[in-house]
Design a protein around this motif. Structure first.
Motif, PDB file in Angstrom:
ATOM      1  N   ASP A  59     -28.957  -4.410 -24.815  1.00 30.64           N
ATOM      2  CA  ASP A  59     -29.005  -5.753 -25.377  1.00 30.64           C
ATOM      3  C   ASP A  59     -27.597  -6.286 -25.657  1.00 30.64           C
ATOM      4  N   LEU A  60     -26.699  -5.415 -26.097  1.00 32.38           N
ATOM      5  CA  LEU A  60     -25.331  -5.824 -26.419  1.00 32.38           C
ATOM      6  C   LEU A  60     -24.491  -6.089 -25.180  1.00 32.38           C
ATOM      7  N   SER A  61     -24.828  -5.472 -24.061  1.00 33.42           N
ATOM      8  CA  SER A  61     -23.950  -5.530 -22.896  1.00 33.42           C
ATOM      9  C   SER A  61     -23.736  -6.955 -22.388  1.00 33.42           C
ATOM     10  N   GLY A  62     -24.700  -7.827 -22.509  1.00 35.91           N
ATOM     11  CA  GLY A  62     -24.536  -9.184 -22.018  1.00 35.91           C
ATOM     12  C   GLY A  62     -23.978 -10.166 -23.029  1.00 35.91           C
ATOM     13  N   GLN A  63     -23.897  -9.786 -24.281  1.00 36.90           N
ATOM     14  CA  GLN A  63     -23.489 -10.727 -25.317  1.00 36.90           C
ATOM     15  C   GLN A  63     -21.979 -10.917 -25.431  1.00 36.90           C
ATOM     16  N   PHE A  64     -21.217  -9.989 -24.929  1.00 38.15           N
ATOM     17  CA  PHE A  64     -19.778 -10.024 -25.166  1.00 38.15           C
ATOM     18  C   PHE A  64     -18.968 -10.191 -23.883  1.00 38.15           C
ATOM     19  N   ARG A  65     -19.559 -10.755 -22.856  1.00 38.17           N
ATOM     20  CA  ARG A  65     -18.836 -10.997 -21.609  1.00 38.17           C
ATOM     21  C   ARG A  65     -17.930 -12.214 -21.761  1.00 38.17           C
ATOM     22  N   ARG A  66     -16.866 -12.219 -20.985  1.00 39.94           N
ATOM     23  CA  ARG A  66     -15.939 -13.348 -21.030  1.00 39.94           C
ATOM     24  C   ARG A  66     -16.559 -14.529 -20.295  1.00 39.94           C
ATOM     25  N   THR A  67     -16.504 -15.683 -20.925  1.00 38.60           N
ATOM     26  CA  THR A  67     -16.993 -16.915 -20.306  1.00 38.60           C
ATOM     27  C   THR A  67     -15.793 -17.766 -19.905  1.00 38.60           C
ATOM     28  N   PRO A  68     -15.995 -18.726 -18.999  1.00 42.50           N
ATOM     29  CA  PRO A  68     -14.862 -19.562 -18.578  1.00 42.50           C
ATOM     30  C   PRO A  68     -14.232 -20.371 -19.711  1.00 42.50           C
TER      31      PRO A  68
END
Length: 98
Positions: free
Chosen positions: A44-53
Protein backbone atom coordinates in the motif's frame (compact mmCIF):
# COMPACT_ATOMS: atom_id res chain seq x y z
CA UNK A 1 -0.39 -25.67 5.25
CA UNK A 2 -0.96 -22.26 6.78
CA UNK A 3 -0.74 -21.64 10.50
CA UNK A 4 -4.43 -20.68 10.54
CA UNK A 5 -5.58 -24.01 9.10
CA UNK A 6 -3.26 -25.89 11.47
CA UNK A 7 -4.71 -23.97 14.43
CA UNK A 8 -8.26 -24.58 13.23
CA UNK A 9 -7.61 -28.29 12.84
CA UNK A 10 -6.00 -28.50 16.29
CA UNK A 11 -8.90 -26.66 17.94
CA UNK A 12 -11.58 -28.75 16.29
CA UNK A 13 -9.88 -32.15 16.67
CA UNK A 14 -11.52 -32.75 20.05
CA UNK A 15 -8.28 -33.43 21.89
CA UNK A 16 -6.24 -31.08 24.01
CA UNK A 17 -2.91 -29.73 22.83
CA UNK A 18 0.16 -29.88 24.99
CA UNK A 19 1.17 -26.41 26.23
CA UNK A 20 4.40 -26.41 24.20
CA UNK A 21 2.52 -27.35 21.02
CA UNK A 22 -0.12 -24.70 21.65
CA UNK A 23 2.54 -22.04 22.24
CA UNK A 24 4.35 -23.01 19.02
CA UNK A 25 1.08 -22.98 17.10
CA UNK A 26 0.23 -19.50 18.36
CA UNK A 27 3.75 -18.24 17.58
CA UNK A 28 3.44 -19.58 14.01
CA UNK A 29 0.05 -17.92 13.66
CA UNK A 30 1.40 -14.59 14.95
CA UNK A 31 4.43 -14.75 12.64
CA UNK A 32 2.33 -15.58 9.59
CA UNK A 33 -0.18 -12.82 10.34
CA UNK A 34 2.65 -10.32 10.93
CA UNK A 35 4.29 -11.17 7.61
CA UNK A 36 1.03 -10.90 5.69
CA UNK A 37 0.07 -7.61 7.35
CA UNK A 38 3.53 -6.08 6.82
CA UNK A 39 3.51 -7.16 3.16
CA UNK A 40 0.08 -5.61 2.64
CA UNK A 41 1.11 -2.34 4.30
CA UNK A 42 4.34 -2.23 2.30
CA UNK A 43 2.43 -2.78 -0.94
CA UNK A 44 0.00 0.00 0.00
CA UNK A 45 2.87 2.39 0.80
CA UNK A 46 4.82 1.69 -2.39
CA UNK A 47 2.63 3.88 -4.59
CA UNK A 48 2.13 6.77 -2.18
CA UNK A 49 5.64 8.17 -2.19
CA UNK A 50 6.58 8.20 -5.87
CA UNK A 51 7.93 11.37 -7.42
CA UNK A 52 5.36 13.30 -9.43
CA UNK A 53 6.12 15.89 -12.13
CA UNK A 54 4.95 18.67 -9.82
CA UNK A 55 7.21 17.70 -6.90
CA UNK A 56 10.04 20.03 -6.03
CA UNK A 57 13.32 18.60 -4.79
CA UNK A 58 12.38 19.47 -1.23
CA UNK A 59 8.96 17.86 -1.53
CA UNK A 60 10.52 14.69 -2.92
CA UNK A 61 13.08 14.60 -0.09
CA UNK A 62 10.21 14.84 2.40
CA UNK A 63 8.42 12.00 0.62
CA UNK A 64 11.58 9.86 0.78
CA UNK A 65 12.00 10.68 4.47
CA UNK A 66 8.36 9.80 5.20
CA UNK A 67 8.65 6.57 3.22
CA UNK A 68 11.78 5.62 5.17
CA UNK A 69 10.01 6.25 8.47
CA UNK A 70 7.01 4.20 7.37
CA UNK A 71 9.24 1.33 6.26
CA UNK A 72 11.08 1.38 9.61
CA UNK A 73 7.71 0.92 11.32
CA UNK A 74 6.77 -1.91 8.94
CA UNK A 75 10.11 -3.63 9.59
CA UNK A 76 9.68 -3.20 13.36
CA UNK A 77 6.24 -4.81 13.01
CA UNK A 78 7.82 -7.72 11.12
CA UNK A 79 10.47 -8.02 13.83
CA UNK A 80 7.86 -8.08 16.60
CA UNK A 81 5.73 -10.65 14.78
CA UNK A 82 8.69 -13.00 14.35
CA UNK A 83 10.06 -12.44 17.87
CA UNK A 84 9.82 -14.97 20.67
CA UNK A 85 7.17 -14.75 23.37
CA UNK A 86 8.76 -11.70 25.02
CA UNK A 87 9.83 -9.51 22.12
CA UNK A 88 12.28 -6.66 22.43
CA UNK A 89 11.89 -3.53 20.37
CA UNK A 90 14.75 -2.47 18.12
CA UNK A 91 16.58 0.64 19.35
CA UNK A 92 15.18 4.00 18.37
CA UNK A 93 17.11 6.03 15.83
CA UNK A 94 16.60 9.62 16.80
CA UNK A 95 18.77 12.58 17.68
CA UNK A 96 17.57 12.86 21.25
CA UNK A 97 20.32 13.02 23.84
CA UNK A 98 18.17 12.03 26.77
Amino acid sequence: MSAYSTAFRALTAGRALRPADAAQLLADLRREFGEEAADAIEQDLSGQFRRTPTDTDGAFRRKRRDYGAAMRIVNAFRHLAAAPLRPTLPPQHNRSTS
